[in-house]
Design an enzyme around this catalytic site. Structure first.
Site, PDB file in Angstrom:
ATOM      1  N   ARG A 151      -9.611  11.430  12.706  1.00 46.87           N
ATOM      2  CA  ARG A 151      -8.175  11.353  12.926  1.00 46.87           C
ATOM      3  C   ARG A 151      -7.527  12.733  12.872  1.00 46.87           C
ATOM      4  O   ARG A 151      -7.836  13.547  12.009  1.00 46.87           O
ATOM      5  CB  ARG A 151      -7.534  10.412  11.902  1.00 46.87           C
ATOM      6  CG  ARG A 151      -8.079   9.000  11.999  1.00 46.87           C
ATOM      7  CD  ARG A 151      -7.582   8.104  10.895  1.00 46.87           C
ATOM      8  NE  ARG A 151      -6.162   7.839  10.996  1.00 46.87           N
ATOM      9  CZ  ARG A 151      -5.474   7.094  10.149  1.00 46.87           C
ATOM     10  NH1 ARG A 151      -6.103   6.527   9.126  1.00 46.87           N
ATOM     11  NH2 ARG A 151      -4.190   6.901  10.301  1.00 46.87           N
ATOM     12  N   ASP A 159       2.261  -1.055  11.940  1.00 48.49           N
ATOM     13  CA  ASP A 159       0.965  -1.524  11.441  1.00 48.49           C
ATOM     14  C   ASP A 159       0.699  -2.989  11.775  1.00 48.49           C
ATOM     15  O   ASP A 159      -0.431  -3.466  11.592  1.00 48.49           O
ATOM     16  CB  ASP A 159       0.873  -1.333   9.929  1.00 48.49           C
ATOM     17  CG  ASP A 159       0.698   0.122   9.545  1.00 48.49           C
ATOM     18  OD1 ASP A 159       0.106   0.877  10.343  1.00 48.49           O
ATOM     19  OD2 ASP A 159       1.160   0.510   8.459  1.00 48.49           O
ATOM     20  N   LYS A 204       0.824  -1.210   0.000  1.00 42.14           N
ATOM     21  CA  LYS A 204       0.000   0.000   0.000  1.00 42.14           C
ATOM     22  C   LYS A 204       0.860   1.263   0.000  1.00 42.14           C
ATOM     23  O   LYS A 204       0.583   2.218  -0.738  1.00 42.14           O
ATOM     24  CB  LYS A 204      -0.950  -0.001   1.198  1.00 42.14           C
ATOM     25  CG  LYS A 204      -1.946   1.158   1.174  1.00 42.14           C
ATOM     26  CD  LYS A 204      -3.123   0.946   2.091  1.00 42.14           C
ATOM     27  CE  LYS A 204      -2.746   1.047   3.539  1.00 42.14           C
ATOM     28  NZ  LYS A 204      -3.914   1.237   4.422  1.00 42.14           N
ATOM     29  N   LYS A 255      -4.194   5.747  14.969  1.00 45.30           N
ATOM     30  CA  LYS A 255      -4.285   5.099  13.658  1.00 45.30           C
ATOM     31  C   LYS A 255      -5.750   5.107  13.203  1.00 45.30           C
ATOM     32  O   LYS A 255      -6.529   5.954  13.646  1.00 45.30           O
ATOM     33  CB  LYS A 255      -3.722   3.682  13.734  1.00 45.30           C
ATOM     34  CG  LYS A 255      -2.266   3.611  14.175  1.00 45.30           C
ATOM     35  CD  LYS A 255      -1.315   4.253  13.171  1.00 45.30           C
ATOM     36  CE  LYS A 255      -1.030   3.354  11.997  1.00 45.30           C
ATOM     37  NZ  LYS A 255      -0.005   3.911  11.080  1.00 45.30           N
ATOM     38  N   GLY A 294      -5.583   7.394   5.277  1.00 49.45           N
ATOM     39  CA  GLY A 294      -4.788   8.355   6.019  1.00 49.45           C
ATOM     40  C   GLY A 294      -3.509   8.723   5.293  1.00 49.45           C
ATOM     41  O   GLY A 294      -3.134   9.895   5.213  1.00 49.45           O
ATOM     42  N   SER A 341       7.180   9.550  12.534  1.00 47.18           N
ATOM     43  CA  SER A 341       6.053   9.453  11.602  1.00 47.18           C
ATOM     44  C   SER A 341       6.547   9.593  10.173  1.00 47.18           C
ATOM     45  O   SER A 341       6.995  10.671   9.762  1.00 47.18           O
ATOM     46  CB  SER A 341       5.011  10.540  11.890  1.00 47.18           C
ATOM     47  OG  SER A 341       4.019  10.555  10.880  1.00 47.18           O
TER      48      SER A 341
END
Length: 440
Positions: free
Chosen positions: A123, A320, A21, A347, A95, A168
Site C-alpha cells: 500500500r 469502508d 476500530k 485500501k 493501515g 482522507s
C-alpha cells in the site's frame, strides 16, 4: 478455507459487534500522549489494534490489561514524551495504525522504522509522507514509498497549512498528530469533510483545537504543545462491523437483528442512509452522546431493495462499507450505480477490482469503471471460490453473499477477518448463518 452454506432460512437476534476500530486506534494513541492514567473499555481486540498497542508500548507508554479483557489502562508520557523505539514497528495489516503513528513520531528527533504484512507493504504511503516532509521529516522506503520504511523525525519541526488533495481522514489525522508536538498552529483544510474522530478526541483530551468552514473548506486549526489530560473512554460498537449483520438481515427472508451502542458519527453513517434510500427497514433508537460521539441502537429487518445512484457526496461517510453494499445491490431490483470510489483502489486491496471480479464469478451482472461500478440486481448463483486478496472486508462480504446464494460460496482465506472482527464466524453462526472453516 472458509465457506458459507447456501440459502439460510433466517438471521435474527440481538448481536454484539466489536468496538469501533477507528476509535480504538485513537484511544490508545491519545492515552499514550496524555498525562495520567487513561481507562479504555470495550477496546477492539483485533489484530490491527493490537499492533497499535504494541507500537505505543515501544514508544514508552505503559499499557496494562487483565488477561482476556477488553479493558485497558494507559499511563501516558505527555506530548513530547515519546522515546525512540528499540526495534522495528510491525503493524501487520493495520493501515490506520501505521499511518497515524507516522504522524505521531514525525516531530521527534529520532528514527522509526515501519513494516507490515504482505498486504500493507503493497500500500502506498506517499499521501501521508508529503505533508510530513513539509514539516521537516525525512523518509526512506521502498519504491513507490512503500513499507518497510524509515522515518527520520524533524530536528526542528514546523507547523504547516495543508490543503488535502484527496479526501482522507488518515492524512488529516497524521498531520494533526504531528502538529501536537510542533510550535505554533497547524492548519488542515478539506474540500470534502472526512470522518472527524481525531478532532473530537483531541478536544475530549483537552487539546486547543478549532474547527470551522472557510472558502468552501472544512478547516481544523490545532495549537501545538497542549497538555492532554487522561480520560475514561468507552469504545462504541463499530458501524463498519455492524454493517455485515445488518445487511445479512435485510437481504434474508424472515429476519431481524438489533445491534446496540453503535457509533453514529455522521461521517460514518452513510451506509445506513443509503440502505434506507434503497428501501431497507432500518430503525435507530436510544440515540445519545458518549465521549463526544453520537451512538444509538440499530434494528434492521428483511426488506425488498431497489437500485439507486449512490450520492457522491456520501462516499467518504461509507468508504469502508462499499464491499458489503455491493452485496445488497446484487439482490436489489434494478441497477445500483456507485461513483467517486477512487479511494477503494488503494485500501487493503483494490476493492473495486476485487468486488467486481468476485461478483461476476457468483453470477452477478456488474460493470467496472475506474471510479466505481454499476450492479444489476437479481439472483446470486454462487457455487464458486472467491479470492479475497487478504482483505477482511472482501472476505466478510462474500460470506454474507453466500447466505442468499443458490449454491455455497467459498473464500480463499478467512484469517484476515480477525484484523477487524474477531470471532465473526462464531457470532454470525449463533444467529443463523452457517460459516465453517476448513484447513487448507
Amino acid at each position: 478455507y472458509s465457506y458459507i452454506y447456501h440459502k439460510i432460512r433466517h438471521f435474527s437476534g440481538h448481536i454484539t459487534v466489536p468496538g469501533d476500530k477507528s476509535i480504538s486506534h485513537r484511544a490508545l494513541m491519545f492515552g499514550a500522549m496524555a498525562l495520567g492514567k487513561t481507562s479504555i473499555k470495550n477496546l477492539l481486540m483485533a489484530h490491527d489494534v493490537m499492533h497499535t498497542k504494541s507500537a505505543m508500548r515501544a514508544l514508552g507508554a505503559d499499557i496494562v490489561a487483565p488477561e482476556s479483557s477488553t479493558e485497558f489502562s494507559i499511563q501516558g508520557v505527555g506530548v513530547g514524551g515519546f522515546k525512540e523505539p528499540e526495534n522495528i514497528l510491525d503493524f501487520g495489516n493495520a493501515g490506520t495504525g501505521s499511518r497515524l503513528t507516522m504522524g505521531l513520531v514525525a516531530p521527534y528527533d529520532f528514527s522509526t522504522t515501519f513494516t507490515g504484512d504482505a498486504s500493507l507493504c503493497k500500500r502506498p504511503m506517499g499521501r501521508i509522507l508529503t505533508p510530513l516532509q513539509q514539516m521537516g521529516v525525512k523518509a526512506f522506503g521502498r519504491s513507490g514509498q512503500r513499507l518497510p520504511l524509515t522515518l527520520v523525525g524533524a530536528e526542528d519541526p514546523v507547523p504547516i497549512d495543508y490543503t488535502c488533495p484527496v479526501a482522507s481522514a488518515q492524512v488529516k489525522s497524521a498531520i494533526l498528530l504531528a502538529g501536537l508536538n510542533c510550535p505554533g498552529t497547524t492548519f488542515v483544510r478539506e474540500k470534502i469533510k472526512t470522518r472527524d474522530h481525531t478532532e473530537k478526541m483531541l478536544k475530549f483530551f483537552g487539546a486547543d483545537i478549532e474547527t470551522y468552514f472557510e472558502d468552501d473548506h472544512y478547516v481544523i486549526a490545532l495549537k501545538g504543545y497542549p497538555t492532554l489530560e487522561a480520560q475514561n473512554i468507552i469504545v462504541p460498537a463499530d458501524p463498519s462491523s455492524a454493517a455485515f449483520p445488518i445487511v445479512a438481515a435485510i437481504i434474508t427472508e424472515d429476519s431481524q437483528v438489533t445491534i446496540e451502542n453503535v457509533l453514529l458519527n455522521p461521517e460514518r453513517a452513510g451506509l445506513f442512509e443509503t440502505l434506507k434510500d434503497m428501501g431497507a427497514d432500518i430503525e435507530i433508537t436510544n440515540q445519545r452522546q458518549q465521549g463526544g460521539e453520537d451512538i444509538g441502537d440499530i434494528t434492521a429487518r428483511s426488506s425488498r431493495l431497489k437500485g439507486i445512484d449512490v450520492p457522491k457526496e456520501r462516499v467518504s461517510s461509507m468508504i469502508d462499507e462499499f464491499p458489503i453494499l455491493c452485496v445488497a445491490a446484487a439482490v436489489a431490483e434494478g441497477t445500483t450505480s456507485m461513483r467517486g470510489l477512487e479511494e477503494l483502489r488503494v485500501k487493503e486491496s483494490d476493492r473495486i477490482h476485487a468486488m467486481v471480479g468476485g461478483l461476476k464469478k457468483i453470477g452477478v451482472h456488474v460493470k467496472e469503471f475506474e471510479d466505481g461500478m454499476d450492479i444489476l440486481g437479481g439472483d446470486i448463483i454462487g457455487g464458486r471460490h472467491i479470492e479475497t486478496f487478504m482483505d477482511h472486508r472482501i472476505a466478510m462480504s462474500f460470506l454474507i453473499a453466500g447466505a442468499v446464494a443458490q449454491n455455497s460460496v467459498s473464500i480463499d482465506n478467512g484469517a484476515f477477518i480477525a484484523t477487524s472482527f474477531p470471532h465473526f464466524d462464531t457470532i454470525m453462526n449463533m444467529h443463523g448463518l452457517h460459516i465453517e472453516e476448513i484447513a487448507a
